[in-house]
Design a protein around this motif. Structure first.
Motif, PDB file in Angstrom:
ATOM      1  N   PRO A   1     -12.965 -16.745  12.401  1.00  0.00           N
ATOM      2  CA  PRO A   1     -13.781 -17.028  11.214  1.00  0.00           C
ATOM      3  C   PRO A   1     -15.265 -17.112  11.567  1.00  0.00           C
ATOM      4  O   PRO A   1     -15.641 -17.700  12.591  1.00  0.00           O
ATOM      5  CB  PRO A   1     -13.246 -18.377  10.731  1.00  0.00           C
TER       6      PRO A   1
ATOM      7  N   THR B   1      -9.418 -17.692   6.189  1.00  0.00           N
ATOM      8  CA  THR B   1      -7.989 -17.730   5.875  1.00  0.00           C
ATOM      9  C   THR B   1      -7.523 -16.367   5.358  1.00  0.00           C
ATOM     10  O   THR B   1      -8.332 -15.522   4.963  1.00  0.00           O
ATOM     11  CB  THR B   1      -7.672 -18.781   4.792  1.00  0.00           C
TER      12      THR B   1
ATOM     13  N   THR C   1     -12.962  -8.812   6.752  1.00  0.00           N
ATOM     14  CA  THR C   1     -11.731  -9.605   6.794  1.00  0.00           C
ATOM     15  C   THR C   1     -11.578 -10.304   8.145  1.00  0.00           C
ATOM     16  O   THR C   1     -11.045 -11.411   8.222  1.00  0.00           O
ATOM     17  CB  THR C   1     -10.500  -8.735   6.507  1.00  0.00           C
TER      18      THR C   1
ATOM     19  N   SER D   1     -13.837 -11.717   9.762  1.00  0.00           N
ATOM     20  CA  SER D   1     -14.705 -12.897   9.787  1.00  0.00           C
ATOM     21  C   SER D   1     -14.306 -13.947   8.752  1.00  0.00           C
ATOM     22  O   SER D   1     -14.961 -14.980   8.632  1.00  0.00           O
ATOM     23  CB  SER D   1     -16.161 -12.478   9.568  1.00  0.00           C
ATOM     24  N   CYS D   2     -13.225 -13.688   7.982  1.00  0.00           N
ATOM     25  CA  CYS D   2     -12.757 -14.654   6.988  1.00  0.00           C
ATOM     26  C   CYS D   2     -12.049 -15.829   7.668  1.00  0.00           C
ATOM     27  O   CYS D   2     -11.524 -15.702   8.780  1.00  0.00           O
ATOM     28  CB  CYS D   2     -11.815 -13.986   5.998  1.00  0.00           C
TER      29      CYS D   2
ATOM     30  N   ARG E   1     -19.762 -12.923   7.861  1.00  0.00           N
ATOM     31  CA  ARG E   1     -19.110 -12.374   6.664  1.00  0.00           C
ATOM     32  C   ARG E   1     -20.132 -12.093   5.563  1.00  0.00           C
ATOM     33  O   ARG E   1     -20.099 -11.048   4.925  1.00  0.00           O
ATOM     34  CB  ARG E   1     -18.037 -13.349   6.164  1.00  0.00           C
TER      35      ARG E   1
ATOM     36  N   GLU F   1      -8.761 -15.692   1.870  1.00  0.00           N
ATOM     37  CA  GLU F   1     -10.116 -15.130   1.807  1.00  0.00           C
ATOM     38  C   GLU F   1     -10.086 -13.630   2.069  1.00  0.00           C
ATOM     39  O   GLU F   1     -10.784 -12.846   1.408  1.00  0.00           O
ATOM     40  CB  GLU F   1     -11.029 -15.805   2.833  1.00  0.00           C
ATOM     41  N   ALA F   2      -9.309 -13.211   3.041  1.00  0.00           N
ATOM     42  CA  ALA F   2      -9.229 -11.791   3.386  1.00  0.00           C
ATOM     43  C   ALA F   2      -8.637 -10.974   2.234  1.00  0.00           C
ATOM     44  O   ALA F   2      -9.154  -9.909   1.877  1.00  0.00           O
ATOM     45  CB  ALA F   2      -8.395 -11.612   4.649  1.00  0.00           C
TER      46      ALA F   2
ATOM     47  N   PRO G   1     -18.418 -17.382   8.834  1.00  0.00           N
ATOM     48  CA  PRO G   1     -18.942 -17.247   7.468  1.00  0.00           C
ATOM     49  C   PRO G   1     -20.313 -16.583   7.388  1.00  0.00           C
ATOM     50  O   PRO G   1     -20.592 -15.834   6.450  1.00  0.00           O
ATOM     51  CB  PRO G   1     -18.984 -18.684   6.950  1.00  0.00           C
TER      52      PRO G   1
ATOM     53  N   GLU H   1     -20.899  -8.489   4.010  1.00  0.00           N
ATOM     54  CA  GLU H   1     -20.693  -8.251   2.585  1.00  0.00           C
ATOM     55  C   GLU H   1     -21.954  -7.679   1.933  1.00  0.00           C
ATOM     56  O   GLU H   1     -21.873  -6.828   1.040  1.00  0.00           O
ATOM     57  CB  GLU H   1     -20.258  -9.537   1.893  1.00  0.00           C
TER      58      GLU H   1
ATOM     59  N   ARG I   1     -10.906 -10.097  -0.585  1.00  0.00           N
ATOM     60  CA  ARG I   1     -11.947  -9.082  -0.338  1.00  0.00           C
ATOM     61  C   ARG I   1     -11.436  -7.662  -0.534  1.00  0.00           C
ATOM     62  O   ARG I   1     -12.225  -6.720  -0.560  1.00  0.00           O
ATOM     63  CB  ARG I   1     -12.491  -9.218   1.089  1.00  0.00           C
TER      64      ARG I   1
END
Length: 345
Positions: A212, A93, A88, A90-91, A217, A96-97, A214, A221, A100
Motif C-alpha cells: 500500500p 485493500t 492497484t 499501491s492500494c 496511488r 480499493e483495487a 496512498p 491516478e 479502480r
C-alpha cells in the motif's frame, strides 16, 4: 462496420508470452495481424481492437486449445494492466483495487466493461465482452477472469484466495477440461450461465494488499486521468475527421492532406493520431462513403454512376465492388430491396 476501439500493447504481450511458451511462432501471428514485434517495445503503444481480436483468433486456431483463454491468464503481470496495474499495486485493500477497475479499465483496452453489483454478503464483478468474434469471446472472458484471480492472489500475497463462484456464458469445454478451471479457481464454476461474473465474499474485499502506498496511488491516478483525457481527445478527433470527410464528399473530393490542414496538422501527424485510436484515414473514408451511399440509394433517385462520382470514385465498377463488400449486395439490389420494404405490395 463496428469498431472495437483500441487495446494497450501491454494487454497484447500477455498473449504473445503465452504463444511463445506453447512453442507457437508469435512473430508469424503478429505478421498475419498486420503487426511486428517492434510494437511490443512501447509501454505507451496501442493497437486496434480488431488487431487484438484477430491475433487471439489466429492463436486459438494455431493452438487448437479449447481452454486457451484460461491458460493465458497464467501469464498475467502487473504491467498487463498498464497504469491500472500499478494503481492497484499501491492500494491498501482488495476493495480499493476492485473499485479502480471500472474508472480505468479503458486504459487496458476496449475489450469490455465491468460492473460491480452487490448481493448481501457477496458482490458480483460482471464483465460484458465487447468483442464480436464467436471464437474469441469465450477465450477473452476466460482470460480476463483467470488474470483477475491470479493477479488478486499476488496482490494479497495469498495463493489460496478464491472467489465464491464464477459464472461463464460459454458452454462447458467438456468434462476433461472442467478440472482445469476448478484447479485454478478453487470454487464452483457454472457454464452456460446468463452472464459472465466473478462472485466474491465481501469479507475477502477487506484483505490487505502487499504494497500500500496512498501517495503513489494518487500520483498514478492523476497520470491515468491524463491518459484517459488523451484517449477521449482522440475519439473527438475521429468524429471531426469523419465530419470533414463528409463535407468533402459533398463536393466529390477525398483529400487527406486538406483535412489535416483544416485540423491544423500535417497528414503524417493526423495518421499517427488516428492510429493511436486504432483506425486509419482510409477506414474512416470507407465508413463515411458507405453511409452516404446508403443514404443516396435509399432517399434519392440519382443514377448509380452519379452516386459513385459524388463519392469520389473514378470508376463506377470500383464503387460497385466496394459497396457490395460492405453491404453484401450490389448498390442496385440494395436500392430495390429498400424500395420494396418502404412500399410493400
Amino acid at each position: 462496420m463496428r469498431h472495437l476501439g483500441t487495446a494497450s500493447v501491454a494487454a497484447m504481450r500477455q498473449y504473445v508470452r503465452a504463444a511463445t511458451s506453447a512453442g507457437i511462432d508469435a512473430e508469424a501471428l503478429l505478421g498475419q495481424t498486420g503487426l511486428t514485434s517492434a510494437i511490443l517495445e512501447s509501454d505507451e503503444g496501442r493497437i486496434s481492437g480488431e488487431q487484438l481480436q484477430t491475433f487471439i483468433h489466429l492463436l486459438s486456431e494455431r493452438s487448437g486449445n479449447p481452454i486457451l483463454g484460461l491458460e493465458t491468464g497464467d501469464f498475467v503481470q502487473p504491467g498487463t494492466y498498464s497504469v491500472l496495474g500499478y494503481i492497484t499495486m499501491s492500494c491498501a485493500t482488495l476493495a480499493e483495487a476492485v473499485a479502480r477497475i471500472g474508472p480505468f479499465e479503458k486504459l487496458v483496452g476496449d475489450m469490455g466493461t465491468t460492473q460491480v453489483m452487490g448481493e448481501g454478503d457477496q458482490i458480483r464483478l460482471v464483465w460484458q465482452c465487447a468483442y464480436t468474434d464467436s471464437i474469441v469471446r469465450p477465450h477473452l472472458v476466460d482470460n480476463v477472469f483467470a488474470s483477475w484471480i491470479k493477479y488478486a492472489r499476488w496482490l494479497a500475497d495469498d495463493p489460496e484466495a478464491s472467489p465464491a463462484k464464477v459464472l461463464l456464458e460459454r458452454p462447458s469445454p467438456g468434462p476433461e477440461y472442467e478440472k482445469a478451471y476448478s484447479d485454478r479457481w478453487h470454487c464452483p464454476i457454472q457454464f452456460a450461465a446468463a452472464e459472465n461474473a466473478v462472485v466474491l465474499e465481501r469479507s475477502l474485499l477487506a484483505t490487505s494488499l502487499r504494497q500500500p502506498d496512498p501517495l503513489l496511488r494518487k500520483t498514478l491516478e492523476a497520470h491515468a486521468q491524463n491518459q484517459l483525457a488523451t484517449l477521449a481527445t482522440d475519439t473527438a478527433l475521429t468524429t471531426r475527421v469523419k465530419h470533414c470527410i463528409q463535407q468533402q464528399l459533398l463536393h466529390g473530393i477525398t483529400r487527406q492532406d486538406m483535412i489535416a490542414d483544416h485540423l491544423g496538422m500535417t497528414s503524417r501527424t493526423l495518421q499517427r493520431k488516428l492510429s493511436l485510436e486504432g483506425v486509419s484515414y482510409q477506414e474512416l473514408l470507407d465508413e463515411v462513403r458507405q453511409k452516404m451511399a446508403e443514404e443516396y440509394l435509399t432517399r434519392s433517385n440519382l443514377p448509380i454512376p452519379e452516386i459513385a462520382l459524388r463519392l469520389g470514385f473514378s470508376e463506377t465498377a470500383s464503387f460497385h465492388r466496394k459497396f457490395k463488400s460492405s453491404a453484401g449486395v450490389p448498390p442496385g439490389e440494395y436500392r430495390n430491396e429498400k424500395k420494396a420494404r418502404n412500399h410493400p405490395g
